[in-house]
Design a protein around this motif. Structure first.
Motif, PDB file in Angstrom:
ATOM      1  N   GLN A 215       0.840  -1.202   0.000  1.00 29.99           N
ATOM      2  CA  GLN A 215       0.000   0.000   0.000  1.00 29.99           C
ATOM      3  C   GLN A 215       0.873   1.249   0.000  1.00 29.99           C
ATOM      4  OE1 GLN A 215      -0.720   1.950   3.183  1.00 29.99           O
ATOM      5  NE2 GLN A 215      -1.676   3.473   1.846  1.00 29.99           N
ATOM      6  N   SER A 216       1.954   1.202   0.749  1.00 29.87           N
ATOM      7  CA  SER A 216       2.864   2.352   0.802  1.00 29.87           C
ATOM      8  C   SER A 216       3.558   2.556  -0.540  1.00 29.87           C
ATOM      9  CB  SER A 216       3.903   2.141   1.906  1.00 29.87           C
ATOM     10  OG  SER A 216       3.274   2.017   3.170  1.00 29.87           O
ATOM     11  N   SER A 217       3.922   1.438  -1.204  1.00 27.02           N
ATOM     12  CA  SER A 217       4.615   1.539  -2.495  1.00 27.02           C
ATOM     13  C   SER A 217       3.715   2.137  -3.574  1.00 27.02           C
ATOM     14  CB  SER A 217       5.081   0.152  -2.954  1.00 27.02           C
ATOM     15  OG  SER A 217       5.949  -0.428  -2.006  1.00 27.02           O
ATOM     16  N   LEU A 218       2.407   1.946  -3.431  1.00 28.90           N
ATOM     17  CA  LEU A 218       1.479   2.445  -4.435  1.00 28.90           C
ATOM     18  C   LEU A 218       1.223   3.949  -4.305  1.00 28.90           C
ATOM     19  CD1 LEU A 218      -1.131  -0.478  -4.466  1.00 28.90           C
ATOM     20  CD2 LEU A 218       0.607   0.032  -6.189  1.00 28.90           C
ATOM     21  N   GLY A 219       1.640   4.529  -3.200  1.00 28.90           N
ATOM     22  CA  GLY A 219       1.501   5.985  -3.058  1.00 28.90           C
ATOM     23  C   GLY A 219       0.290   6.388  -2.255  1.00 28.90           C
ATOM     24  N   GLU A 220       0.107   7.721  -2.209  1.00 31.16           N
ATOM     25  CA  GLU A 220      -0.930   8.289  -1.351  1.00 31.16           C
ATOM     26  C   GLU A 220      -2.348   7.992  -1.851  1.00 31.16           C
ATOM     27  OE1 GLU A 220      -0.769  12.699  -3.450  1.00 31.16           O
ATOM     28  OE2 GLU A 220      -0.050  12.437  -1.389  1.00 31.16           O
ATOM     29  N   ARG A 221      -2.499   7.626  -3.139  1.00 28.79           N
ATOM     30  CA  ARG A 221      -3.834   7.329  -3.652  1.00 28.79           C
ATOM     31  C   ARG A 221      -4.252   5.898  -3.366  1.00 28.79           C
ATOM     32  NH1 ARG A 221      -6.103  11.139  -6.782  1.00 28.79           N
ATOM     33  NH2 ARG A 221      -4.784  12.864  -7.495  1.00 28.79           N
ATOM     34  N   ALA A 222      -3.423   5.087  -2.737  1.00 31.28           N
ATOM     35  CA  ALA A 222      -3.745   3.715  -2.376  1.00 31.28           C
ATOM     36  C   ALA A 222      -4.217   3.653  -0.937  1.00 31.28           C
ATOM     37  CB  ALA A 222      -2.546   2.804  -2.577  1.00 31.28           C
ATOM     38  N   GLU A 223      -5.206   2.819  -0.683  1.00 25.71           N
ATOM     39  CA  GLU A 223      -5.775   2.712   0.669  1.00 25.71           C
ATOM     40  C   GLU A 223      -6.047   1.237   0.958  1.00 25.71           C
ATOM     41  OE1 GLU A 223      -9.755   4.066   3.169  1.00 25.71           O
ATOM     42  OE2 GLU A 223      -9.425   4.803   1.148  1.00 25.71           O
ATOM     43  N   LEU A 224      -5.578   0.777   2.142  1.00 21.87           N
ATOM     44  CA  LEU A 224      -5.843  -0.591   2.585  1.00 21.87           C
ATOM     45  C   LEU A 224      -7.222  -0.597   3.258  1.00 21.87           C
ATOM     46  CD1 LEU A 224      -4.881  -3.519   3.002  1.00 21.87           C
ATOM     47  CD2 LEU A 224      -3.791  -2.777   5.136  1.00 21.87           C
ATOM     48  N   LEU A 225      -8.188  -1.199   2.610  1.00 15.99           N
ATOM     49  CA  LEU A 225      -9.556  -1.170   3.118  1.00 15.99           C
ATOM     50  C   LEU A 225      -9.802  -2.200   4.206  1.00 15.99           C
ATOM     51  CD1 LEU A 225     -11.545  -0.784  -0.242  1.00 15.99           C
ATOM     52  CD2 LEU A 225     -10.817   0.999   1.360  1.00 15.99           C
ATOM     53  N   SER A 226      -9.199  -3.401   4.054  1.00 15.18           N
ATOM     54  CA  SER A 226      -9.433  -4.454   5.052  1.00 15.18           C
ATOM     55  C   SER A 226      -8.306  -5.467   4.995  1.00 15.18           C
ATOM     56  CB  SER A 226     -10.781  -5.141   4.820  1.00 15.18           C
ATOM     57  OG  SER A 226     -10.779  -5.822   3.576  1.00 15.18           O
ATOM     58  N   ALA A 227      -8.169  -6.212   6.114  1.00 16.23           N
ATOM     59  CA  ALA A 227      -7.169  -7.280   6.193  1.00 16.23           C
ATOM     60  C   ALA A 227      -7.691  -8.315   7.181  1.00 16.23           C
ATOM     61  CB  ALA A 227      -5.817  -6.739   6.625  1.00 16.23           C
ATOM     62  N   ASN A 228      -7.951  -9.518   6.705  1.00 17.30           N
ATOM     63  CA  ASN A 228      -8.516 -10.582   7.541  1.00 17.30           C
ATOM     64  C   ASN A 228      -7.638 -11.813   7.472  1.00 17.30           C
ATOM     65  OD1 ASN A 228     -10.914  -9.033   8.081  1.00 17.30           O
ATOM     66  ND2 ASN A 228     -11.628  -9.560   6.002  1.00 17.30           N
ATOM     67  N   GLU A 229      -7.383 -12.370   8.680  1.00 17.65           N
ATOM     68  CA  GLU A 229      -6.581 -13.595   8.737  1.00 17.65           C
ATOM     69  C   GLU A 229      -7.443 -14.786   8.318  1.00 17.65           C
ATOM     70  OE1 GLU A 229      -4.683 -14.198  12.431  1.00 17.65           O
ATOM     71  OE2 GLU A 229      -3.579 -12.295  12.404  1.00 17.65           O
ATOM     72  N   ASP A 230      -6.841 -15.635   7.484  1.00 17.52           N
ATOM     73  CA  ASP A 230      -7.517 -16.838   6.993  1.00 17.52           C
ATOM     74  C   ASP A 230      -6.545 -18.001   7.127  1.00 17.52           C
ATOM     75  OD1 ASP A 230      -9.170 -18.680   5.852  1.00 17.52           O
ATOM     76  OD2 ASP A 230      -9.011 -17.898   3.806  1.00 17.52           O
ATOM     77  N   GLY A 231      -6.503 -18.599   8.344  1.00 17.69           N
ATOM     78  CA  GLY A 231      -5.551 -19.672   8.602  1.00 17.69           C
ATOM     79  C   GLY A 231      -4.144 -19.123   8.671  1.00 17.69           C
ATOM     80  N   ASN A 232      -3.269 -19.596   7.792  1.00 11.21           N
ATOM     81  CA  ASN A 232      -1.876 -19.155   7.755  1.00 11.21           C
ATOM     82  C   ASN A 232      -1.651 -17.985   6.822  1.00 11.21           C
ATOM     83  OD1 ASN A 232      -1.145 -21.220   9.552  1.00 11.21           O
ATOM     84  ND2 ASN A 232      -0.872 -22.695   7.865  1.00 11.21           N
TER      85      ASN A 232
END
Length: 418
Positions: A388-405
């Motif tokens: 997300q950081s590499s994509l710049g200021e126009r990129a936004e991490l909307l969600s992150a969910n753990e799924d097992g490993n």
């Protein structure tokens, strides 16, 4: 009902030029009817009065008018058989070979059965039959028909009230009844291991019985076939005994080949009609398919043009969509003002660093909002943060969910539109 006409002609004169159709006697059988007698002219009139004309006319001649013999010809010479055949049977002919029509029949190893008839007699007979509208499908010899009833290595002696027929080693002789003594002497000298004896018991006489007993004493196997209807001709009895196999040599070969269609001839008219219908249907189908696929191609071409102009609005002329698109992509042009290609270009650069660590599960572009939504699978949230950081200021991490490993995350990349 069978529609074959069988005509049996007794001994013909050597020259038919002075004989009219009204003077030429014959026996005939039409279809499943019994045998009848008439002259050739009457028979022609009877057949013309029939509701349906015969599909096949078979004419059988007396063995006196046709030589039925066997000649020896090495197999390597069989391809030249038509040319050498008259010379092979020249010694057995009582006439000059140029005056005879010689036809080959069945082949047994190096032995070939043949029949020969006077060309003049055959031509005159065909003219009389044609005059009566009785164009024959085949002309054969009744004595040759006798040969077809024999097994290999079998002789035949036929004796009735009218004639005497002898067949030894496929050599056939037709004699008058009074010449039976000569036939018996020949049989005793040359008979093969098996003998088929067809005779009239009422008029056989002691000479036949003595000759048969002598043959049996010398080891010849004799199969007796009584002729219970001596008033019938040889040909009529052959058909009644079911000994007429129909494999007799047809004399209508070469220059005398029959032009009349027979029951076995293929009727090409319905086949030609069916082929024409199929060709017509195939042509209609091809035209309809061409029109349909042409309209589909035009629709797809219009859709491709519209899609191309949405990505490259600055292009005024479109000549070849594929070539022009590849040119834009290779130069990295055409998406400087935003849009899907612009965001895809911005995403591919940073993604190259993480493509071995992350898995792109889906990629969706919303043209109205001018945003690219990516679903990515990673090993940790930290990897998603770095992308997300590499994509710049126009990129936004909307969600992150753990799924097992693993961790599934959604990143939104906003375009240049506010």
């Amino acid at each position: 009902m069978s529609s074959t006409l069988i005509i049996s002609l007794p001994q013909l004169p050597d020259d038919l030029a002075a004989t009219s159709a009204a003077d030429l006697h014959c026996d005939y059988q039409y279809g499943d009817q019994a045998w009848h007698s008439a002259n050739l002219q009457q028979l022609g009139q009877l057949m013309q009065a029939e509701p349906a004309t015969p599909t096949q006319i078979d004419v059988y001649l007396s063995g006196v008018n046709v030589l039925a013999s066997t000649v020896t010809a090495p197999r390597k010479q069989h391809k030249h058989l038509a040319r050498i055949l008259p010379f092979l049977c020249e010694e057995q002919l009582a006439q000059d070979i140029d005056s005879l029509h010689v036809v080959a029949g069945r082949i047994f190893a190096d032995n070939v059965t043949v029949c020969a008839i006077s060309k003049r007699l055959l031509s005159q007979l065909l003219a009389l039959l044609d005059e009566c509208q009785l164009a024959p499908s085949r002309i054969s010899s009744e004595v040759d028909l006798l040969r077809t009833a024999l097994q290999p290595g079998q002789s035949l002696l036929w004796v009735d009230q009218h004639c005497c027929q002898l067949v030894i080693a496929q050599q056939a002789v037709s004699l008058a009844r009074e010449q039976l003594k000569y036939a018996l002497e020949t049989l005793q000298q040359q008979a093969e291991a098996n003998l088929l004896l067809c005779y009239d018991p009422g008029s056989a006489g002691p000479e036949i019985n003595l000759a048969i007993e002598d043959l049996k004493a010398r080891g010849t196997t004799v199969i007796e076939q009584p002729l219970n209807h001596p008033e019938l001709s040889c040909l009529q009895q052959l058909f009644q005994l079911e000994l007429a196999s129909g494999a007799a040599i047809n004399l209508l070969q070469g220059p005398y080949a029959s032009k009349k269609s027979t029951a076995n001839t293929i009727n090409w008219r319905p086949l030609a009609l069916a082929a024409s219908v199929l060709v017509g249907l195939n042509l209609v189908y091809s035209l309809a398919s061409g029109i349909y696929f042409s309209s589909q191609a035009d629709a797809l071409h219009q859709q491709s043009e519209a899609l191309y102009r949405s990505y490259f609005p600055d292009d005024k002329r479109i000549i070849n969509i594929k070539t022009q698109t590849q040119g834009h992509l290779s130069r990295g042009q055409g998406y400087s003002n935003g849009g899907f290609l612009h965001m895809l270009h911005n995403f591919i650069g940073p993604w190259g660093e993480y493509r071995n660590q992350l898995t792109l599960k889906s990629l969706r572009f919303n043209q109205q909002r001018d945003e690219l939504l990516m679903e990515i699978e990673s090993r940790s949230i930290e990897q998603l943060d770095k992308l997300q950081s590499s994509l710049g200021e126009r990129a936004e991490l909307l969600s992150a969910n753990e799924d097992g490993n693993s961790v599934r995350g959604r990143i939104k990349l906003q375009g240049s539109q506010p």
